[in-house]
Design an enzyme around this catalytic site. Structure first.
Site, PDB file in Angstrom:
ATOM      1  N   TYR A   4      10.899   9.243   1.110  1.00  0.00           N
ATOM      2  CA  TYR A   4      10.935   8.177   0.096  1.00  0.00           C
ATOM      3  C   TYR A   4      11.570   8.594  -1.227  1.00  0.00           C
ATOM      4  O   TYR A   4      11.657   7.765  -2.146  1.00  0.00           O
ATOM      5  CB  TYR A   4       9.508   7.669  -0.153  1.00  0.00           C
TER       6      TYR A   4
ATOM      7  N   ARG B 118       4.707  11.043  -2.636  1.00  0.00           N
ATOM      8  CA  ARG B 118       4.436  10.774  -1.232  1.00  0.00           C
ATOM      9  C   ARG B 118       5.673  11.086  -0.377  1.00  0.00           C
ATOM     10  O   ARG B 118       6.743  10.506  -0.594  1.00  0.00           O
ATOM     11  CB  ARG B 118       4.121   9.284  -1.146  1.00  0.00           C
TER      12      ARG B 118
ATOM     13  N   HIS C 137      12.427  -2.460   2.673  1.00  0.00           N
ATOM     14  CA  HIS C 137      11.835  -1.158   2.989  1.00  0.00           C
ATOM     15  C   HIS C 137      12.786  -0.092   2.475  1.00  0.00           C
ATOM     16  O   HIS C 137      13.997  -0.162   2.727  1.00  0.00           O
ATOM     17  CB  HIS C 137      11.634  -0.982   4.497  1.00  0.00           C
TER      18      HIS C 137
ATOM     19  N   HIS D 293       4.037  -3.986   9.597  1.00  0.00           N
ATOM     20  CA  HIS D 293       4.024  -3.740  11.037  1.00  0.00           C
ATOM     21  C   HIS D 293       2.887  -4.449  11.766  1.00  0.00           C
ATOM     22  O   HIS D 293       2.890  -4.504  12.986  1.00  0.00           O
ATOM     23  CB  HIS D 293       3.966  -2.229  11.302  1.00  0.00           C
TER      24      HIS D 293
ATOM     25  N   ARG E  26      12.817   5.436  12.515  1.00  0.00           N
ATOM     26  CA  ARG E  26      11.576   6.213  12.415  1.00  0.00           C
ATOM     27  C   ARG E  26      10.700   5.992  13.660  1.00  0.00           C
ATOM     28  O   ARG E  26      11.216   5.639  14.707  1.00  0.00           O
ATOM     29  CB  ARG E  26      10.863   5.840  11.108  1.00  0.00           C
TER      30      ARG E  26
ATOM     31  N   PRO F 143       0.793  -1.226   0.000  1.00  0.00           N
ATOM     32  CA  PRO F 143       0.000   0.000   0.000  1.00  0.00           C
ATOM     33  C   PRO F 143       0.830   1.283   0.000  1.00  0.00           C
ATOM     34  O   PRO F 143       1.877   1.363   0.646  1.00  0.00           O
ATOM     35  CB  PRO F 143      -0.817  -0.102   1.298  1.00  0.00           C
ATOM     36  N   ASN F 144       0.326   2.230  -0.750  1.00  0.00           N
ATOM     37  CA  ASN F 144       0.860   3.590  -0.849  1.00  0.00           C
ATOM     38  C   ASN F 144       2.169   3.687  -1.633  1.00  0.00           C
ATOM     39  O   ASN F 144       2.644   4.788  -1.906  1.00  0.00           O
ATOM     40  CB  ASN F 144       1.022   4.234   0.542  1.00  0.00           C
TER      41      ASN F 144
ATOM     42  N   SER G 110      12.901   3.048   3.417  1.00  0.00           N
ATOM     43  CA  SER G 110      13.388   3.857   4.545  1.00  0.00           C
ATOM     44  C   SER G 110      13.938   2.937   5.629  1.00  0.00           C
ATOM     45  O   SER G 110      13.656   1.740   5.655  1.00  0.00           O
ATOM     46  CB  SER G 110      12.240   4.705   5.097  1.00  0.00           C
TER      47      SER G 110
ATOM     48  N   GLU H 155      12.293  -9.311   2.252  1.00  0.00           N
ATOM     49  CA  GLU H 155      11.557  -8.072   2.548  1.00  0.00           C
ATOM     50  C   GLU H 155      12.442  -6.852   2.310  1.00  0.00           C
ATOM     51  O   GLU H 155      13.639  -6.877   2.612  1.00  0.00           O
ATOM     52  CB  GLU H 155      11.083  -8.109   4.007  1.00  0.00           C
TER      53      GLU H 155
ATOM     54  N   ASP I 101       1.717 -14.992   7.475  1.00  0.00           N
ATOM     55  CA  ASP I 101       1.328 -16.377   7.258  1.00  0.00           C
ATOM     56  C   ASP I 101       1.439 -16.760   5.778  1.00  0.00           C
ATOM     57  O   ASP I 101       1.838 -17.888   5.456  1.00  0.00           O
ATOM     58  CB  ASP I 101      -0.107 -16.620   7.749  1.00  0.00           C
TER      59      ASP I 101
ATOM     60  N   ARG J  13       7.054   1.621  13.711  1.00  0.00           N
ATOM     61  CA  ARG J  13       7.658   1.041  12.493  1.00  0.00           C
ATOM     62  C   ARG J  13       8.845   0.136  12.809  1.00  0.00           C
ATOM     63  O   ARG J  13       9.403  -0.502  11.914  1.00  0.00           O
ATOM     64  CB  ARG J  13       8.130   2.154  11.548  1.00  0.00           C
TER      65      ARG J  13
ATOM     66  N   ASN K 264       7.946  -5.545  -0.564  1.00  0.00           N
ATOM     67  CA  ASN K 264       7.833  -4.392   0.331  1.00  0.00           C
ATOM     68  C   ASN K 264       6.366  -4.323   0.768  1.00  0.00           C
ATOM     69  O   ASN K 264       5.510  -3.852   0.016  1.00  0.00           O
ATOM     70  CB  ASN K 264       8.248  -3.099  -0.375  1.00  0.00           C
TER      71      ASN K 264
ATOM     72  N   ALA L  19       3.121  -0.492   5.163  1.00  0.00           N
ATOM     73  CA  ALA L  19       2.712  -0.489   6.575  1.00  0.00           C
ATOM     74  C   ALA L  19       2.209  -1.856   7.040  1.00  0.00           C
ATOM     75  O   ALA L  19       2.249  -2.147   8.243  1.00  0.00           O
ATOM     76  CB  ALA L  19       1.630   0.559   6.793  1.00  0.00           C
TER      77      ALA L  19
HETATM   78  C1  DQA Z   1       7.977   1.380   3.933  1.00  0.00           C
HETATM   79  C2  DQA Z   1       8.058   1.636   5.450  1.00  0.00           C
HETATM   80  C3  DQA Z   1       6.707   1.501   6.102  1.00  0.00           C
HETATM   81  O1  DQA Z   1       6.803   1.806   7.493  1.00  0.00           O
HETATM   82  C4  DQA Z   1       5.710   2.453   5.487  1.00  0.00           C
HETATM   83  O2  DQA Z   1       4.431   2.252   6.045  1.00  0.00           O
HETATM   84  C5  DQA Z   1       5.666   2.351   4.001  1.00  0.00           C
HETATM   85  C6  DQA Z   1       6.933   2.245   3.277  1.00  0.00           C
HETATM   86  C7  DQA Z   1       9.336   1.655   3.235  1.00  0.00           C
HETATM   87  O3  DQA Z   1       9.503   1.183   2.117  1.00  0.00           O
HETATM   88  O4  DQA Z   1      10.176   2.350   3.794  1.00  0.00           O
HETATM   89  O5  DQA Z   1       4.606   2.442   3.391  1.00  0.00           O
HETATM   90  O6  DQA Z   1       7.643   0.012   3.721  1.00  0.00           O
END
Ligand code: DQA
Length: 150
Positions: free
Chosen positions: A21, A16, A109, A89, A116, A8-9, A111, A107, A96, A120, A83, A86
């Site tokens: 980012y 964003r 991320h 978390h 942070r 998401p996002n 950031s 995985e 699962d 997170r 990735n 959120a």
């Molecule tokens: C993220 C870190 C997450 O905490 C955040 O909610 C994101 C982006 C990252 O790529 O740094 O949406 O996964």
């Protein structure tokens, strides 16, 4: 095939919170990865069209579960770079799903989640993954792919 799955996002990258980012879009990062890995491919595999990197993005937890399930059981999939945004978390469903599939999942991320907000600092999904990279921006995706090509 290696699948790069973004949660998401991450479709809003570039617009964003650019101070966190960066200013590159997800499409920019995907194109950079394709260029960076041109001529490489998972060991011993031939791809008629040369395409062995596949990209997915979804804002929906259920859809991400389905993508991980589908890709994770596909015998053509060498590994998944994930990735979870959120969801990392708090999504036990995604943890699962990662634990349920035979394909290795790495995985990523962008950031440094440890530098942070407290909420997170913990990733519930990372423990089911082969490894986790954070804080290195788009390079994290490349390192995750590199590890799956080893
Ligand atoms: C993220 C870190 C997450 O905490 C955040 O909610 C994101 C982006 C990252 O790529 O740094 O949406 O996964």
């Amino acid at each position: 095939m290696i699948c790069v799955v973004n949660g998401p996002n991450l479709n809003l990258l570039g617009r964003r919170e650019p101070e966190v980012y960066g200013t590159e879009t997800l499409a920019d990062i995907e194109a950079w990865l394709v260029r960076r890995f041109e001529g490489r491919r998972p060991h011993g595999r031939e791809y008629a069209d040369g395409v062995w990197l596949k990209f997915f993005q979804s804002n929906s937890e259920g859809e991400l579960v389905s993508i991980i399930q589908e890709m994770g059981y596909d015998p053509d999939v060498t590994g998944i770079v994930f990735n979870p945004g959120a969801y990392a978390h708090y999504s036990i469903a995604l943890r699962d799903a990662v634990a349920a599939v035979p394909a290795p999942v790495v995985e990523v991320h962008l950031s440094n989640i440890h530098a942070r907000e407290d909420f997170r600092h913990r990733s519930v999904t990372a423990g089911a993954c082969r490894g986790m990279v954070c804080g290195l921006g788009k390079t994290g995706y490349a390192l995750a792919i590199e590890s799956l090509l080893e």
